[in-house]
Design a protein around this motif. Structure first.
Motif, PDB file in Angstrom:
ATOM      1  N   HIS A  36       0.820  -1.217   0.000  1.00 15.78           N
ATOM      2  CA  HIS A  36       0.000   0.000   0.000  1.00 15.78           C
ATOM      3  C   HIS A  36       0.851   1.263   0.000  1.00 15.78           C
ATOM      4  O   HIS A  36       0.355   2.355   0.301  1.00 15.78           O
ATOM      5  CB  HIS A  36      -0.931  -0.017   1.214  1.00 15.78           C
ATOM      6  N   PRO A  72      -7.277  -2.435   7.192  1.00 17.61           N
ATOM      7  CA  PRO A  72      -7.102  -3.450   6.145  1.00 17.61           C
ATOM      8  C   PRO A  72      -6.036  -3.096   5.114  1.00 17.61           C
ATOM      9  O   PRO A  72      -5.572  -3.969   4.367  1.00 17.61           O
ATOM     10  CB  PRO A  72      -8.496  -3.514   5.484  1.00 17.61           C
ATOM     11  N   TYR A  73      -5.640  -1.824   5.064  1.00 15.06           N
ATOM     12  CA  TYR A  73      -4.632  -1.382   4.097  1.00 15.06           C
ATOM     13  C   TYR A  73      -3.265  -1.190   4.747  1.00 15.06           C
ATOM     14  O   TYR A  73      -2.390  -0.521   4.187  1.00 15.06           O
ATOM     15  CB  TYR A  73      -5.076  -0.077   3.437  1.00 15.06           C
TER      16      TYR A  73
END
Length: 339
Positions: A259, A323-324
């Protein structure tokens, strides 16, 4: 006003009170903002309690402003008391739009799921189907149910962009503010730093609410700032406010690894909302622009971070980006830059 103690509510209560309205500011805690005029009446309201909502409305009100309506349940609550409400102003979301291939906010995590909207997006664009599955589907369900009331409840629905300002529970600006406080001198931006997710300051939403209260009607309008800066421009503007200098590494396309390079504004294609209808129907003129509004937001964020860890100060934001890999993956950024 339902949800008066939040980001938009603090601004909207003040705007309406200064405009001569007698305002009842309802929120879960029943608190009041120190900037509100003294004649604003603050009351406690559990939004989930139908009887409590009916009691707050009492014999009736000229305008009901709802800042925390999210779906069919809230629409039912409002239509149940429509005989005691002159008109309503309800905040919806720009997340309801889909592109020509049916892609929208709900498909962004899928392969080739990034929406490619026209620039700018008018209110006539197609939307997601109503339902209870996601934030976007609930918001369009809310819109449809309220508009179905017709003349019995004139309602202005405001499809807001990326709302910003002091008191936000999910301040995107934290991405750059904390990096400056941490002394970071390099940052990575995916998609060439050109991503645009149209922001709207809380005072501009408040101005739209003020104008809609004066002009009852059933309509859907976008709510956005006068400009939609790129993520690279946002980073530079925040650095300027903080007196910080950062080198920016631009990556064409998606994140090079994991990310790295993603921000709360990042996307493959721009999201820009058309404000022509609000100007035409309400005579809307923005109260502030993005860069002009930043000093107050940055000051508030810096003060919050003095008191606690960022995850404790903004738990909703932390959960949203967990989640990232979180917002501050410094180790991954440095490892990629070193390679």
């Amino acid at each position: 006003m339902i949800g008066a103690a939040g980001l938009i509510g603090r601004e909207a209560v003040g705007a309406l009170a200064r405009d001569g309205w007698e305002v009842v500011a309802a929120s879960l805690g029943g608190g009041r903002d120190e900037q509100w005029p003294g004649d604003v009446r603050a009351v406690r309201l559990d939004r989930g309690d139908d009887a409590a909502l009916a009691a707050v409305v009492g014999d009736g009100c000229d305008v009901l402003v709802d800042l925390v309506a999210y779906g069919r349940t809230e629409a039912r609550q409002l239509t149940a008391i429509q005989d005691r409400v002159g008109s309503a102003v309800v905040v919806s979301s720009g997340a309801v739009y889909v592109d020509d291939r049916g892609r929208g906010f709900d498909t962004q995590g899928e392969a080739d799921g990034a929406p490619h909207y026209p620039v700018p997006i008018p209110e006539e664009r197609p939307t997601v189907a109503p339902g209870e599955a996601t934030y976007a589907t609930r918001k369009i369900q809310l819109e449809r149910d309220l508009l179905a009331a017709g003349e019995a409840l004139p309602v202005t629905l405001l499809r807001a962009g990326a709302i910003h300002g002091p008191y936000s529970r999910t301040p995107r600006e934290l991405f750059f503010v904390k990096r400056a406080l941490d002394g970071r001198r390099r940052r990575v931006l995916a998609f060439g730093g050109r991503s645009r997710f149209h922001p709207v300051h809380s005072s501009n939403v408040a101005e739209l609410i003020r104008l809609a209260a004066l002009r009852p009607g059933s309509r859907v309008l976008n709510a956005a700032d006068p400009t939609a800066p790129t993520v690279a421009e946002i980073g530079r503007a925040i650095d300027a406010v903080m007196g910080h200098e950062s080198g920016t590494v631009l990556v064409e396309g998606p994140p090079p690894v994991g990310h790295v390079g993603l921000t709360p504004w990042s996307g493959a294609h721009p999201i820009v909302y058309d404000m022509t209808a609000a100007e035409r129907e309400l005579g809307y003129r923005p109260v502030t622009g993005y860069a002009e509004s930043l000093p107050a937001t940055v000051e508030w964020l810096v003060a919050r971070l003095r008191e606690r860890k960022w995850e404790d100060a903004f738990p909703k934001l932390a959960a949203q980006f967990a989640p990232y890999g979180g917002l501050f993956g410094y180790a991954a950024e440095d490892a990629w830059l070193d390679r």
